[in-house]
Design a protein around this motif. Structure first.
Motif, PDB file in Angstrom:
ATOM      1  N   ASP A 129      27.117  56.539  37.847  1.00 28.77           N
ATOM      2  CA  ASP A 129      28.167  56.410  36.841  1.00 28.77           C
ATOM      3  C   ASP A 129      29.098  57.614  36.838  1.00 28.77           C
ATOM      4  N   PHE A 130      28.520  58.812  36.867  1.00 26.89           N
ATOM      5  CA  PHE A 130      29.343  60.018  36.827  1.00 26.89           C
ATOM      6  C   PHE A 130      30.147  60.219  38.116  1.00 26.89           C
ATOM      7  N   GLU A 131      29.706  59.613  39.220  1.00 19.66           N
ATOM      8  CA  GLU A 131      30.398  59.781  40.501  1.00 19.66           C
ATOM      9  C   GLU A 131      31.341  58.632  40.838  1.00 19.66           C
ATOM     10  N   ALA A 132      31.336  57.573  40.036  1.00 18.24           N
ATOM     11  CA  ALA A 132      32.066  56.355  40.392  1.00 18.24           C
ATOM     12  C   ALA A 132      33.569  56.583  40.535  1.00 18.24           C
ATOM     13  N   ASN A 133      34.176  57.298  39.593  1.00 20.22           N
ATOM     14  CA  ASN A 133      35.627  57.502  39.651  1.00 20.22           C
ATOM     15  C   ASN A 133      36.042  58.198  40.951  1.00 20.22           C
ATOM     16  N   LYS A 134      35.293  59.213  41.321  1.00 21.28           N
ATOM     17  CA  LYS A 134      35.614  59.956  42.546  1.00 21.28           C
ATOM     18  C   LYS A 134      35.455  59.076  43.777  1.00 21.28           C
ATOM     19  N   LYS A 135      34.437  58.241  43.793  1.00 24.18           N
ATOM     20  CA  LYS A 135      34.140  57.446  44.991  1.00 24.18           C
ATOM     21  C   LYS A 135      35.139  56.320  45.219  1.00 24.18           C
ATOM     22  N   ASP A 136      35.550  55.636  44.136  1.00 26.73           N
ATOM     23  CA  ASP A 136      36.453  54.499  44.357  1.00 26.73           C
ATOM     24  C   ASP A 136      37.898  54.761  43.942  1.00 26.73           C
ATOM     25  N   GLY A 137      38.169  55.936  43.375  1.00 25.25           N
ATOM     26  CA  GLY A 137      39.553  56.319  43.129  1.00 25.25           C
ATOM     27  C   GLY A 137      40.166  55.862  41.828  1.00 25.25           C
ATOM     28  N   TYR A 138      39.392  55.230  40.964  1.00 27.32           N
ATOM     29  CA  TYR A 138      39.912  54.833  39.660  1.00 27.32           C
ATOM     30  C   TYR A 138      39.540  55.889  38.626  1.00 27.32           C
ATOM     31  N   GLY A 139      40.528  56.333  37.845  1.00 24.92           N
ATOM     32  CA  GLY A 139      40.269  57.344  36.850  1.00 24.92           C
ATOM     33  C   GLY A 139      40.166  58.733  37.463  1.00 24.92           C
ATOM     34  N   VAL A 140      39.813  59.720  36.633  1.00 24.79           N
ATOM     35  CA  VAL A 140      39.652  61.106  37.116  1.00 24.79           C
ATOM     36  C   VAL A 140      38.160  61.400  37.274  1.00 24.79           C
ATOM     37  N   ASP A 141      37.858  62.297  38.178  1.00 29.49           N
ATOM     38  CA  ASP A 141      36.459  62.641  38.442  1.00 29.49           C
ATOM     39  C   ASP A 141      35.848  63.345  37.236  1.00 29.49           C
ATOM     40  N   TRP A 142      34.653  62.912  36.866  1.00 30.70           N
ATOM     41  CA  TRP A 142      33.922  63.612  35.815  1.00 30.70           C
ATOM     42  C   TRP A 142      33.604  65.038  36.269  1.00 30.70           C
ATOM     43  N   PRO A 143      33.788  66.034  35.410  1.00 32.31           N
ATOM     44  CA  PRO A 143      33.444  67.416  35.777  1.00 32.31           C
ATOM     45  C   PRO A 143      31.974  67.740  35.552  1.00 32.31           C
ATOM     46  N   VAL A 144      31.173  66.737  35.234  1.00 31.11           N
ATOM     47  CA  VAL A 144      29.733  66.910  35.045  1.00 31.11           C
ATOM     48  C   VAL A 144      28.996  65.855  35.846  1.00 31.11           C
ATOM     49  N   ARG A 145      27.708  66.079  36.046  1.00 32.77           N
ATOM     50  CA  ARG A 145      26.852  65.112  36.697  1.00 32.77           C
ATOM     51  C   ARG A 145      25.587  64.941  35.850  1.00 32.77           C
ATOM     52  N   TYR A 146      24.730  64.039  36.270  1.00 30.19           N
ATOM     53  CA  TYR A 146      23.552  63.698  35.468  1.00 30.19           C
ATOM     54  C   TYR A 146      22.698  64.921  35.144  1.00 30.19           C
ATOM     55  N   LYS A 147      22.531  65.818  36.104  1.00 28.73           N
ATOM     56  CA  LYS A 147      21.669  66.991  35.873  1.00 28.73           C
ATOM     57  C   LYS A 147      22.176  67.851  34.720  1.00 28.73           C
ATOM     58  N   ASP A 148      23.499  67.829  34.482  1.00 23.93           N
ATOM     59  CA  ASP A 148      24.071  68.620  33.390  1.00 23.93           C
ATOM     60  C   ASP A 148      23.736  68.032  32.028  1.00 23.93           C
ATOM     61  N   ILE A 149      23.568  66.724  31.977  1.00 20.20           N
ATOM     62  CA  ILE A 149      23.377  66.031  30.699  1.00 20.20           C
ATOM     63  C   ILE A 149      21.916  65.674  30.452  1.00 20.20           C
ATOM     64  N   ALA A 150      21.102  65.637  31.508  1.00 20.77           N
ATOM     65  CA  ALA A 150      19.703  65.203  31.383  1.00 20.77           C
ATOM     66  C   ALA A 150      18.933  65.935  30.282  1.00 20.77           C
ATOM     67  N   PRO A 151      19.025  67.264  30.157  1.00 20.12           N
ATOM     68  CA  PRO A 151      18.269  67.941  29.092  1.00 20.12           C
ATOM     69  C   PRO A 151      18.705  67.504  27.689  1.00 20.12           C
ATOM     70  N   TRP A 152      19.957  67.128  27.559  1.00 16.45           N
ATOM     71  CA  TRP A 152      20.471  66.718  26.253  1.00 16.45           C
ATOM     72  C   TRP A 152      20.079  65.273  25.939  1.00 16.45           C
ATOM     73  N   TYR A 153      19.968  64.442  26.975  1.00 17.70           N
ATOM     74  CA  TYR A 153      19.361  63.115  26.781  1.00 17.70           C
ATOM     75  C   TYR A 153      17.929  63.274  26.278  1.00 17.70           C
ATOM     76  N   ASP A 154      17.182  64.196  26.890  1.00 18.44           N
ATOM     77  CA  ASP A 154      15.797  64.456  26.461  1.00 18.44           C
ATOM     78  C   ASP A 154      15.761  64.794  24.970  1.00 18.44           C
ATOM     79  N   LYS A 155      16.603  65.725  24.592  1.00 16.76           N
ATOM     80  CA  LYS A 155      16.629  66.204  23.199  1.00 16.76           C
ATOM     81  C   LYS A 155      16.922  65.054  22.228  1.00 16.76           C
ATOM     82  N   VAL A 156      17.930  64.271  22.552  1.00 16.85           N
ATOM     83  CA  VAL A 156      18.346  63.196  21.649  1.00 16.85           C
ATOM     84  C   VAL A 156      17.280  62.108  21.558  1.00 16.85           C
ATOM     85  N   GLU A 157      16.767  61.670  22.704  1.00 14.61           N
ATOM     86  CA  GLU A 157      15.761  60.607  22.695  1.00 14.61           C
ATOM     87  C   GLU A 157      14.529  61.003  21.889  1.00 14.61           C
TER      88      GLU A 157
END
Length: 567
Positions: A129-157
């Motif tokens: 999901d985070f890489e989709a824009n960069k790969k197919d050219g729609y939208g702007v590339d996310w400046p984050v990837r899953y590893k950046d958000i994973a600890p915060w998913y842990d916290k919230v869940e």
């Protein structure tokens, strides 16, 4: 309130994102003003229909003709509003907007926002999901990837309580789950048939839902889900996550929160000398009094479209087109998810089986298309998933004209046959010309410009919709179900109630509105953490991602304040 008081932080909105911003900022010791444009709703105390039974509802739970006129947009979703939850949805006559193209804007203006009525499905994004824009050219590339958000998913869940099953799928990362709810007998056999008949990795799992299922887990003031399925009325047990039952009470316990309802934030004030925001301008919804509140940092969590509207209205000599809008990206890239299409079928057998309670959850079919070369589709990009349920019939054999006396009494104790239904949720590409603007002619009752929507499905979406129906029909037939019927109801963007985009995240200030920490590029003490910051939509329910990014951004803001960056 003393309007001259200087707060550390202001949070605009009390829904999914606003509640988390309030909790995190207050727990970090920041004196925080939380502003909500709607009325006050207190947990338990203000859930008037939480214990009502069907026979307590007038018109069999339906709205009157007059009520439907007042909520003519809200009722486009069909399942709501009803007599038991109409008070948690806006009056459309009092809160109009302009539809240049059809856009179904479903809203809840009260403390807690739509966290009181959300579907509670909670899924992580993956790198796909985070890489989709960069790969197919729609939208702007996310400046984050899953590893950046994973600890915060842990916290919230772990904090809100999400029940579910870990699957080991890269497209649907595993999480920190409460025990999963159970599939019923038909769903279990559908799961087995799908695994046997298809070799492309598709599978059936129980939905990942923000419901407590572990009675031994300690959640302050909350009990386990009671399987009443009355969630959209407000849960007196706190079994599911809402701002009212979880995050706002946590913020209040710190003694650092000031909560003000009926406060319509319409502008962020900007100081050209410091190049920082200084506070917000507010209209009291009841008295029309104009107020100003000041703070060192501002979190916009008013809901995606409302936050975009506030940014667009925040004009100055420095920002003639809205605060932070150097890129002209503000208001662009509006997205939602596909909804109101799928299939239903009848299921023979299983008449000696039933289920206990009213499970407030269904089964989930994770994305299985466009994952690799083997699953690639030629006529559209990205993917979709499904949500559904199997259940027994509606006891229609108990119709009065079909019997009387003992025969009738015996019949109404027998449930009908089994059926199964599924709805698809597909990804919507981030097109620049799908946008929301301020109307140049139409204003609301407070004299503020209405939002004007110019958003539509395009070729990629229409091609995906065809496949969403075709694939579930194939799965139902492969499972041996009978009378398989695809369906697609008339709808437009917005009806999935996952509207997002408009203040997208990106690396470049010339193509995006906020940076990797959710800060407005040109005004770093303004954070946007509701759905407005989304640069793409994935195909999963987005609320868990909003919460994770909000917790992460609040942590960043507190660190910046500690370093004196916003003073």
């Amino acid at each position: 309130m003393n309007t001259n008081e200087q707060f550390d932080a202001i949070v605009v909105g009390t829904g999914i994102s606003g509640g988390w911003a309030a909790k995190e900022l207050c727990e970090k010791g920041l004196k925080t003003l939380v502003l909500e444009r709607g009325r006050m709703v207190k947990h338990i105390e203000d859930y008037p229909t939480m214990n009502d039974d069907p026979w307590d509802m007038p018109l069999k739970g339906e709205l009157s003709v007059e009520e439907k006129k007042q909520q003519h947009v809200q009722t486009r979703v069909n399942w709501a509003p009803k007599a038991d939850n109409k008070h948690f949805f806006v009056n459309d006559l009092e809160h109009p907007y302009v539809e240049k193209k059809r856009f179904d804007w479903i809203r809840g203006y009260q403390v807690g926002g739509r966290s009181l009525t959300w579907g509670r499905q909670s899924y992580r994004w993956g790198n796909i999901d985070f890489e989709a824009n960069k790969k197919d050219g729609y939208g702007v590339d996310w400046p984050v990837r899953y590893k950046d958000i994973a600890p915060w998913y842990d916290k919230v869940e772990e904090y809100i309580g999400v029940s579910g099953e870990n699957l080991g799928l890269s497209q649907l990362p595993d999480g920190k789950f409460q025990p999963p709810m159970a599939l019923n007998c038909v769903e279990e056999d559908f799961k087995k048939a799908t695994a046997k008949k298809f070799e492309d990795g598709r599978l059936i799992t129980i939905g990942r839902a923000a419901h407590i299922t572990d009675p031994n887990h300690n959640f302050e003031g909350r009990g386990v889900c009671q399987n009443r399925n009355r969630c959209s009325r407000g849960c007196p047990f706190g079994g599911y996550f809402s701002s009212n039952s979880v995050t706002l009470p946590a913020a209040e316990r710190t003694g650092n929160m000031t909560l003000r309802a009926n406060s319509i934030v319409h502008e962020i004030m900007y100081d050209d000398t410091t190049k920082m925001a200084t506070g917000v301008q507010v209209i009291d919804a009841e008295t029309n009094e104009k107020l100003e509140f000041k703070a060192k940092v501002i979190f916009l969590c008013a809901s995606a479209m409302a936050s975009v509207g506030i940014l667009l209205q925040s004009r100055s000599e420095r920002f003639p087109n809205g605060v932070g809008n150097d890129s002209d990206a503000l208001g662009r890239g509006i997205m939602d998810h596909h909804y109101k299409l799928g299939a239903s079928a009848k299921v023979d057998g299983y008449l000696d089986k039933y289920y206990k309670g009213r499970r407030a959850n269904g089964f989930y079919i994770p994305r299985f298309v466009n994952l690799d070369e083997k699953t690639k589709r030629k006529n559209y990009l990205r993917g979709f998933g499904y949500q559904g349920t199997a259940s027994r019939g509606d006891w229609s054999s108990g119709i009065a004209e079909m019997g009387y006396g003992k025969g009738l009494k015996d019949e109404i104790l027998k449930p009908g046959s089994w059926q199964i239904g599924v709805t698809g949720f597909g990804e919507f590409l981030p097109y620049d010309d799908n946008r929301v603007l301020l109307s140049k002619t139409e204003k609301d009752k407070w004299g503020l410009p209405q939002l004007e929507f110019d958003v539509e499905f395009k070729e990629n979406e229409y091609n995906m919709r065809k496949d969403i129906k075709a694939e579930i029909v194939a799965m139902f037939k492969a499972a041996g179900f009978r009378d398989v019927q695809p369906y697609e109801e008339s709808s437009g963007p917005g009806l999935g109630i996952h509207e997002m985009g408009g203040a997208r995240m990106g690396r470049d200030p010339m193509t995006s509105v906020v940076n990797k920490n959710n800060q407005v590029h040109a005004v770093p003490n303004v954070y946007v953490t509701d759905g407005a910051f989304m640069s793409s939509s994935s195909c999963v329910n987005p609320s868990l991602t909003y919460m994770a990014f909000t917790a992460r951004a609040a942590n960043h803001a507190a660190e910046q304040l500690k370093k004196g960056r916003f003073s």
